[in-house]
Design a protein around this motif. Sequence first.
Motif, mmCIF file in Angstrom:
data_model
loop_
_atom_site.group_PDB
_atom_site.id
_atom_site.type_symbol
_atom_site.label_atom_id
_atom_site.label_comp_id
_atom_site.label_asym_id
_atom_site.label_seq_id
_atom_site.Cartn_x
_atom_site.Cartn_y
_atom_site.Cartn_z
ATOM 1 N N LEU A 184 18.926 4.732 2.549
ATOM 2 C CA LEU A 184 19.259 5.601 1.054
ATOM 3 C C LEU A 184 19.315 4.687 -0.138
ATOM 4 N N ASN A 185 19.942 3.744 0.063
ATOM 5 C CA ASN A 185 20.372 2.633 -0.994
ATOM 6 C C ASN A 185 18.918 2.178 -1.683
ATOM 7 N N LEU A 186 18.066 1.890 -0.624
ATOM 8 C CA LEU A 186 16.737 1.440 -1.055
ATOM 9 C C LEU A 186 15.777 2.338 -1.585
ATOM 10 N N TYR A 195 0.730 -1.036 0.115
ATOM 11 C CA TYR A 195 -0.121 -0.141 -0.206
ATOM 12 C C TYR A 195 0.957 1.149 0.143
ATOM 13 N N VAL A 196 2.018 1.252 0.783
ATOM 14 C CA VAL A 196 2.682 2.495 0.752
ATOM 15 C C VAL A 196 4.182 1.849 0.270
ATOM 16 N N PRO A 197 4.669 2.267 -0.858
ATOM 17 C CA PRO A 197 5.946 1.770 -1.294
ATOM 18 C C PRO A 197 6.989 1.678 -0.401
ATOM 19 N N LYS A 198 7.906 0.530 -0.368
ATOM 20 C CA LYS A 198 8.839 0.419 0.833
ATOM 21 C C LYS A 198 9.978 1.332 0.582
ATOM 22 N N GLU A 199 10.128 2.055 -0.708
ATOM 23 C CA GLU A 199 11.046 3.178 -0.963
ATOM 24 C C GLU A 199 10.647 4.370 -0.229
ATOM 25 N N ILE A 200 9.328 4.657 -0.053
ATOM 26 C CA ILE A 200 8.839 5.736 0.582
ATOM 27 C C ILE A 200 9.179 5.604 2.119
ATOM 28 N N ILE A 201 8.884 4.460 2.601
ATOM 29 C CA ILE A 201 9.040 4.280 4.114
ATOM 30 C C ILE A 201 10.771 4.409 4.233
ATOM 31 N N ALA A 202 11.439 3.782 3.436
ATOM 32 C CA ALA A 202 13.012 3.950 3.359
ATOM 33 C C ALA A 202 13.308 5.535 3.442
ATOM 34 N N ALA A 203 13.004 6.120 2.749
ATOM 35 C CA ALA A 203 13.207 7.579 2.570
ATOM 36 C C ALA A 203 12.703 8.376 3.940
ATOM 37 N N MET A 204 11.595 7.850 4.429
ATOM 38 C CA MET A 204 11.183 8.673 5.645
ATOM 39 C C MET A 204 12.182 8.203 6.826
ATOM 40 N N MET A 205 12.268 6.818 6.808
ATOM 41 C CA MET A 205 13.555 6.744 7.790
ATOM 42 C C MET A 205 14.863 7.468 7.869
ATOM 43 N N ALA A 206 15.344 7.496 6.642
ATOM 44 C CA ALA A 206 16.442 8.303 6.338
ATOM 45 C C ALA A 206 16.595 9.617 6.661
ATOM 46 N N GLY A 207 15.591 10.225 6.628
ATOM 47 C CA GLY A 207 15.302 11.622 6.759
ATOM 48 C C GLY A 207 15.103 11.899 8.327
ATOM 49 N N MET A 235 12.110 9.188 -8.236
ATOM 50 C CA MET A 235 13.062 10.167 -7.582
ATOM 51 C C MET A 235 12.347 11.179 -7.021
ATOM 52 N N ILE A 236 11.246 11.776 -7.637
ATOM 53 C CA ILE A 236 10.721 12.857 -6.924
ATOM 54 C C ILE A 236 10.058 12.482 -5.666
ATOM 55 N N SER A 237 9.233 11.456 -5.378
ATOM 56 C CA SER A 237 8.675 11.034 -4.348
ATOM 57 C C SER A 237 9.496 10.718 -3.192
ATOM 58 N N VAL A 238 10.606 10.044 -3.428
ATOM 59 C CA VAL A 238 11.481 9.780 -2.364
ATOM 60 C C VAL A 238 12.341 10.977 -1.989
ATOM 61 N N THR A 239 12.631 11.731 -2.736
ATOM 62 C CA THR A 239 13.382 13.148 -2.459
ATOM 63 C C THR A 239 12.252 13.981 -1.739
ATOM 64 N N PHE A 240 11.214 14.113 -1.993
ATOM 65 C CA PHE A 240 10.156 14.965 -1.354
ATOM 66 C C PHE A 240 10.208 14.074 0.291
ATOM 67 N N THR A 241 9.918 13.062 0.258
ATOM 68 C CA THR A 241 9.793 12.426 1.384
ATOM 69 C C THR A 241 10.768 12.340 2.483
#
Length: 409
Positions: free
Chosen positions: A352-354, A134-146, A362-368
């Motif tokens: 960050l790698n994920l 439901y929520v892409p794992k890349e988005i969760i990883a970007a949130m965690m990195a932030g 690229m746009i969604s994970v950068t904003f996240t």
Amino acid sequence: MRKGDLHSLNIPSKHRSNAAIGSQNLSSGIVSGLLAATGPPVIILEAAANGNFTDAQTIFWMFSVYFFGGIFSVVLPLYFRIPIVGAHSITGVAFLAGITSQVPYNQLIGSYIISSLLIFLVGILGLFSKFMNYVPKEIIAAMMAGIITSYVVRLIVSVQHLPLIGGTALLTYFLFSKWKLRVPPVIAAVLSGFIVLILTYNFEAATGSNTGFVMPKFQLPEFNLLTIFTVSVPLALLILSNDAAPGIGALEQNNYKPPINKIVTLSGIFSLFANLFGGQSANVAGMMTAICSGEETGMKEKRYIAAIVSGILIILFGIFAWWTVPFIKSLPGDFVSMLAGFALFGVLGSSLNLSFSQPNMMISVTFTFVIAMSNISVFFISAPVWALAGGALIANFVEKKKEKQVGKG
């Protein structure tokens, strides 16, 4: 006896089985236990300090996540005979470090309970894979990195303030990373830093808290719709994506057939017990399960022993939380920041790698990433929630539509 006959000797299976309960199982279990006890407690203390927790509340938190996480590591391996290691979610604690100052203590306990119930429902209804999609794992990883970038940045600042201790720890980390020894670089770095600290720091002059033994007590929850939305949902997502998924994946990679839904369900149940005593979770641990399930742990049928050894060490750490909490508080602030940075260094790198592994996101994970790192709060809703919501919306409604248009062209 001829020399060639040596190859035809058969060792009875009983003796092979007993021999498997040896150094490989023990060493992997000890390494796994040390990994849980080196960096994560420091982040718990920081989160508790941010929320102005009392010494007793901090000890309750430390006790609950390690005691019930350790029991998880003993009960499940004994029952399923596979190396399932339990602990608490380090990424969950890192997330909470930015939340505890905004949410009253009893509401935090209530939000932990809802988070555990969500995990329980995901497991009991067999929704793990659907929930994660439901929520892409890349988005969760970007949130965690932030969320954790600031911790790792403070590692560098701490090394500047403590050049001898920090330099030794960094050098050890790089050497162990290069040599790829069985001891994880994080543990080697922390232990080498402690040795130099002991030789150079005056512990007698440190003013630690003399709390003494504290009997664990039930913590009363308070439920609030806003905190459930801002704490429970992100916390459940982090535990499922950063702990359950890697842990189950490690077992499958090592040719086990883990009962996925049961592991997730039991993560929710054990987490609920930890919640009642003030902790955020007691769930399957990704990195520690990977350590205990690998080939270097010995015979596949006996690797579950490593998980039990790890669990026993974790239980002991929880039981002695009344002593470890004041001790860690007595350490220099820069050294504590250094420990937290080392504990999250690998998490940041893998996140960050994920998160940036898919060029079409690229746009969604950068904003996240930048929203999570901003630490903003809008309408009493914290940055991680806005990061998840914004990133998921962009990924599903901007980038997927853009990808479809490219496909049609």
